[in-house]
Design an enzyme around this catalytic site. Structure first.
Site, PDB file in Angstrom:
ATOM      1  N   ARG A 103     -45.372 -25.046 -19.238  1.00 29.38           N
ATOM      2  CA  ARG A 103     -45.390 -25.180 -17.780  1.00 29.38           C
ATOM      3  C   ARG A 103     -46.754 -25.700 -17.331  1.00 29.38           C
ATOM      4  NH1 ARG A 103     -45.537 -18.754 -15.873  1.00 29.38           N
ATOM      5  NH2 ARG A 103     -47.283 -18.184 -17.216  1.00 29.38           N
ATOM      6  N   CYS A 107     -50.734 -33.286 -13.292  1.00 34.27           N
ATOM      7  CA  CYS A 107     -52.063 -33.572 -12.763  1.00 34.27           C
ATOM      8  C   CYS A 107     -51.981 -33.510 -11.235  1.00 34.27           C
ATOM      9  CB  CYS A 107     -52.491 -34.960 -13.228  1.00 34.27           C
ATOM     10  SG  CYS A 107     -54.029 -35.507 -12.486  1.00 34.27           S
ATOM     11  N   ASN A 141     -46.931 -21.962  -8.497  1.00 33.75           N
ATOM     12  CA  ASN A 141     -47.166 -20.666  -9.142  1.00 33.75           C
ATOM     13  C   ASN A 141     -48.520 -20.698  -9.825  1.00 33.75           C
ATOM     14  OD1 ASN A 141     -45.754 -18.019 -10.065  1.00 33.75           O
ATOM     15  ND2 ASN A 141     -46.755 -18.790 -11.905  1.00 33.75           N
ATOM     16  N   GLU A 142     -49.388 -19.785  -9.447  1.00 32.00           N
ATOM     17  CA  GLU A 142     -50.702 -19.625 -10.088  1.00 32.00           C
ATOM     18  C   GLU A 142     -51.384 -20.960 -10.359  1.00 32.00           C
ATOM     19  OE1 GLU A 142     -50.341 -17.065 -13.527  1.00 32.00           O
ATOM     20  OE2 GLU A 142     -50.405 -15.288 -12.283  1.00 32.00           O
ATOM     21  N   GLU A 313     -47.229 -10.169  -8.327  1.00 33.51           N
ATOM     22  CA  GLU A 313     -46.725  -9.749  -9.643  1.00 33.51           C
ATOM     23  C   GLU A 313     -47.535  -8.541 -10.091  1.00 33.51           C
ATOM     24  OE1 GLU A 313     -46.875 -13.023 -12.400  1.00 33.51           O
ATOM     25  OE2 GLU A 313     -45.955 -14.412 -10.988  1.00 33.51           O
ATOM     26  N   TRP A 321     -49.188 -11.564 -23.476  1.00 29.81           N
ATOM     27  CA  TRP A 321     -50.111 -12.697 -23.620  1.00 29.81           C
ATOM     28  C   TRP A 321     -51.550 -12.337 -23.962  1.00 29.81           C
ATOM     29  CZ3 TRP A 321     -53.603 -11.668 -19.856  1.00 29.81           C
ATOM     30  CH2 TRP A 321     -53.132 -11.032 -18.693  1.00 29.81           C
ATOM     31  N   GLN A 362     -40.354 -13.188 -24.062  1.00 36.27           N
ATOM     32  CA  GLN A 362     -39.376 -12.164 -24.485  1.00 36.27           C
ATOM     33  C   GLN A 362     -40.036 -10.833 -24.821  1.00 36.27           C
ATOM     34  OE1 GLN A 362     -37.984 -13.070 -28.782  1.00 36.27           O
ATOM     35  NE2 GLN A 362     -38.165 -15.051 -27.782  1.00 36.27           N
ATOM     36  N   MET A 363     -41.349 -10.814 -25.123  1.00 40.18           N
ATOM     37  CA  MET A 363     -42.022  -9.553 -25.437  1.00 40.18           C
ATOM     38  C   MET A 363     -42.711  -8.945 -24.211  1.00 40.18           C
ATOM     39  SD  MET A 363     -41.185  -9.166 -28.496  1.00 40.18           S
ATOM     40  CE  MET A 363     -42.186  -7.790 -29.065  1.00 40.18           C
ATOM     41  N   HIS A 364     -42.488  -9.512 -23.030  1.00 38.44           N
ATOM     42  CA  HIS A 364     -43.109  -9.031 -21.787  1.00 38.44           C
ATOM     43  C   HIS A 364     -42.167  -8.032 -21.110  1.00 38.44           C
ATOM     44  CE1 HIS A 364     -44.847  -9.021 -17.787  1.00 38.44           C
ATOM     45  NE2 HIS A 364     -45.773  -9.885 -18.130  1.00 38.44           N
TER      46      HIS A 364
HETATM   47  C1  GAL Z   1     -48.183 -14.751 -14.645  1.00 36.53           C
HETATM   48  C2  GAL Z   1     -47.146 -15.778 -14.240  1.00 36.53           C
HETATM   49  C3  GAL Z   1     -45.751 -15.300 -14.510  1.00 36.53           C
HETATM   50  C4  GAL Z   1     -45.665 -14.693 -15.876  1.00 36.53           C
HETATM   51  C5  GAL Z   1     -46.646 -13.565 -15.979  1.00 36.53           C
HETATM   52  C6  GAL Z   1     -46.595 -12.838 -17.287  1.00 36.53           C
HETATM   53  O1  GAL Z   1     -49.383 -15.375 -14.953  1.00 36.53           O
HETATM   54  O2  GAL Z   1     -47.263 -16.094 -12.878  1.00 36.53           O
HETATM   55  O3  GAL Z   1     -44.855 -16.384 -14.405  1.00 36.53           O
HETATM   56  O4  GAL Z   1     -45.912 -15.668 -16.830  1.00 36.53           O
HETATM   57  O5  GAL Z   1     -47.932 -14.076 -15.820  1.00 36.53           O
HETATM   58  O6  GAL Z   1     -47.511 -11.776 -17.328  1.00 36.53           O
END
Ligand code: GAL
Length: 645
Positions: A103, A107, A141-142, A313, A321, A362-364
């Site tokens: 994602r 640019c 997004n971010e 979020e 991550w 998938q691990m989140h």
């Molecule tokens: C954020 C993002 C989300 C998801 C999340 C996972 O940075 O906006 O889409 O990836 O992290 O922790």
């Protein structure tokens, strides 16, 4: 404060949607954010829109009484678009185009991509802008996530040249401002200038700083393009963007001027692991997060869009991550939620509703497991919903300490660190933590913000100071601390004519005649404190309020203004801030390790980030007489107490 979650109907069979929506409401959630990555589902090929599924999803959520925050999907341009327009890909500093397959592969400067964004946002806003269930829009997004603010593409180079021509008007002015006489770097025209990457050794810092300013402006104008469309088609709806933690690559104050609400994405465990903290701190707080991390960003983003801010979020369990991904201590999801409330949030939205069994995340964890059963985050979200209902309206944040920050210092110091352990955001965070450990309530604001009415002002470091800002500081009547390297540069990135702190000499008669950076582990001792990393040699008629054992001044004071000439340790900061708070008439506390306090309206909150129980009576007198609204004297690990003041 409302609760919500991030939901991806396109990931789940339709038969689930009604049940999910019902379940959200039953859990105490009233908002749901959808769609921010759904471009390929909305428009499977150029110009062929598939609205049917989204119409159904929106109706299903609305029927369950949920309010919808609709994301524009521009962080995930689909493959057909990238194939048709490969020039839209961002190019990294090594000159390599980034590829499709995750994602944010675009640019900000590409005119064709901007046009495509305008098209998809218009199509969505025409369809859902006035839908009564859609109460807000999130742009993209971010911005900047995965290191995507800077791009060295042809599109960026072309717009950079235009940006420079708009700023300097004539090439001679640019050559003079940048000091291009050095190393024969003079240019004959704006067209001759490239982005500052792939040079043999370091590029001219003025060139780099202008590129960073340009790149930041590109993010702001990219966002504004979407905002203008949404304002036209979605009248009265809040427009929000979800910012990140410890992220300084573009000017969030400038971008927020176009928003109604500044939101941010709070992942306390992931950020503890990924940030600069030492191993000991990482181990101590691995299941709680750093006790100042969430509060810092709450106070930062509250200062961005006139006080309106959300957690878009919220981490609900282990993420995927960070280098290591532990589970939150029981109670932390509830604690993080209530802490946002204590800082004035209007919404906390958990990421995500249900853990996806496929693809990158998938691990989140989610509130639900991949099989749809409730994970522990769900239980805590329920508990938080009950607490929020019990507390009701809680009043407005106080105006006590202003911590003044800006984004440009981060770019300037990254361009010219002069010592590899100098990190602007870390210095800001250290000062924030020292204030907060004293129980002080903090607003993090920009230099343009009106500082009148604050009882104490702290400026961790502001290298470029305008005469106007110096004059505004001169008009304040409260204690003011100004940190190292302030006033050290002109706006063109040269050393101030009168030596640092430049324009601040009007309130602080001193000259910094030499600076030195110190390697990690090197300390210069004072009585009861040490300085590390950075030390300035100062000439002044002022007496040193605090000096090193060798007599060199560290803190110089002129009436209510203090100048700090070094990178301080926690003891030194604690002493300085306690002294300033006393002078300002602000009460200070000494909560035990891991405990933090926050006051809002008539309520005082205490949060236990330690991994062992604490007591409110350890830092507050006459606890028997406190009217507790939540909890009591005993604070379990992850525990929260709230009482009336
Ligand atoms: C954020 C993002 C989300 C998801 C999340 C996972 O940075 O906006 O889409 O990836 O992290 O922790």
């Amino acid at each position: 404060m409302k609760l919500g979650c991030c939901y991806y109907p396109e990931h789940w069979p339709r038969e689930r949607w009604t049940e999910d929506a019902r379940h959200m409401g039953e859990m105490g959630l009233s908002c749901v954010r959808i769609c921010e990555f759904a471009w390929s589902q909305i428009e499977p090929e150029l110009g062929r829109y598939d609205w049917e599924w989204l119409d159904t999803a929106v109706a299903t959520l609305a029927d369950a009484g949920l309010q919808i925050i609709m994301g524009t999907p521009t962080a995930t341009p689909p493959k057909w678009l990238v194939d048709a327009m490969p020039g839209m890909l961002a190019v990294d500093a090594e000159g390599r185009p980034r590829r499709f397959g995750s994602r944010r592969h675009y640019c900000f400067s590409h005119p064709g991509y901007r046009a495509e964004c305008a098209r998809i946002v218009t199509a969505m806003a025409e369809r859902y802008g006035e839908n009564p269930a859609v109460i807000a829009w999130q742009t993209d997004n971010e911005y900047g996530c995965h290191d995507t603010v800077l791009s060295y593409s042809d599109a960026a180079a072309a717009r950079f040249r235009e940006w420079l021509a708009g700023k300097y008007h004539g090439i001679d002015a640019l050559n003079a401002a940048w000091g291009n006489v050095f190393w024969s770097m003079e240019y004959a025209s704006f067209d001759a200038i490239d982005p500052p990457n792939l040079t043999v050794t370091e590029p001219n810092p003025s060139h780099v700083l202008d590129y960073r300013r340009f790149a930041s402006d590109e993010v702001v104008s990219f966002n504004a393009l979407q905002v203008d469309i949404l304002r036209a088609y979605a009248p009265g709806r809040d427009i929000v963007h979800n910012f990140m933690g410890f992220f300084t690559d573009f000017d969030h104050h400038a971008l927020s001027r176009d928003l109604d609400v500044a939101a941010w994405d709070s992942y306390p465990l992931g950020f503890l692991e990924q940030a600069w903290f030492g191993d000991e701190e990482k181990r101590a707080y691995m299941r709680q997060g750093h006790p100042d991390f969430a509060a810092f960003h709450h106070d930062l983003y509250r200062g961005c869009a006139n006080g309106r801010w959300w957690v878009m979020e919220q981490q609900p369990g282990p993420v995927n991550w960070a280098r290591y991904n532990p589970a939150p201590l029981p109670g932390m999801v509830r604690l993080w939620t209530l802490e946002a409330m204590a800082h004035g949030a209007e919404l906390v939205s958990y990421f995500r509703w249900r853990q996806a069994p496929f693809a990158q995340e998938q691990m989140h964890a989610g509130l639900l497991r991949p099989d749809g059963s409730e994970d522990t985050g769900a239980e805590e979200a329920r508990a938080a919903a009950a607490d929020i209902a019990a507390l009701g309206e809680i009043g407005a944040p106080p105006r006590a300490v202003a911590l003044v920050i800006s984004y440009e210092p981060a770019w300037l110091f990254q361009t010219q660190p002069q010592g590899c352990n100098w990190r602007y955001i870390e210095l800001v965070f250290e000062m924030y933590g020292a204030l907060r450990r004293l129980g002080l309530d903090i607003d993090i604001v920009s230099p343009e913000y009106d500082l009148a009415g604050y009882k104490m002002v702290v400026i961790p470091s502001l290298p470029v100071v305008s005469k106007g800002f110096a004059a505004r500081l001169a008009a304040l009547s409260c204690p003011v601390l100004i940190g190292p390297r302030s006033g050290s540069k002109t706006a063109d990135f040269a050393i101030s004519d009168t030596l640092p702190p430049g324009p601040l000499q009007s309130i602080l008669p001193l000259r910094v005649t030499r600076v030195e950076s110190l390697r990690d582990g090197a300390v210069e001792k004072g009585r009861g404190f040490a300085v590390t990393r950075w030390l300035e040699h100062v000439e002044s008629c002022l007496d040193a309020e605090i000096a090193l054992e060798n007599g060199r001044p560290v803190l110089l004071a002129n009436d209510r203004y203090r100048y700090l000439a070094a990178w301080p340790d926690r003891d030194l900061l604690g002493d300085i801030f306690r002294g300033m708070a006393d002078e300002a008439g602000l009460a200070t506390y000494d909560p035990p390790h891991g405990v933090r306090m926050r006051t809002i309206g008539t309520l005082r909150f205490a949060f236990n980030y330690a991994d062992r129980p604490r007591r409110v009576s350890e830092f507050v007198d006459d606890v028997d007489e406190l009217a507790f609204r939540i909890g009591g004297d005993r604070l379990d690990p992850g525990g929260v107490a709230v009482w009336e003041v």
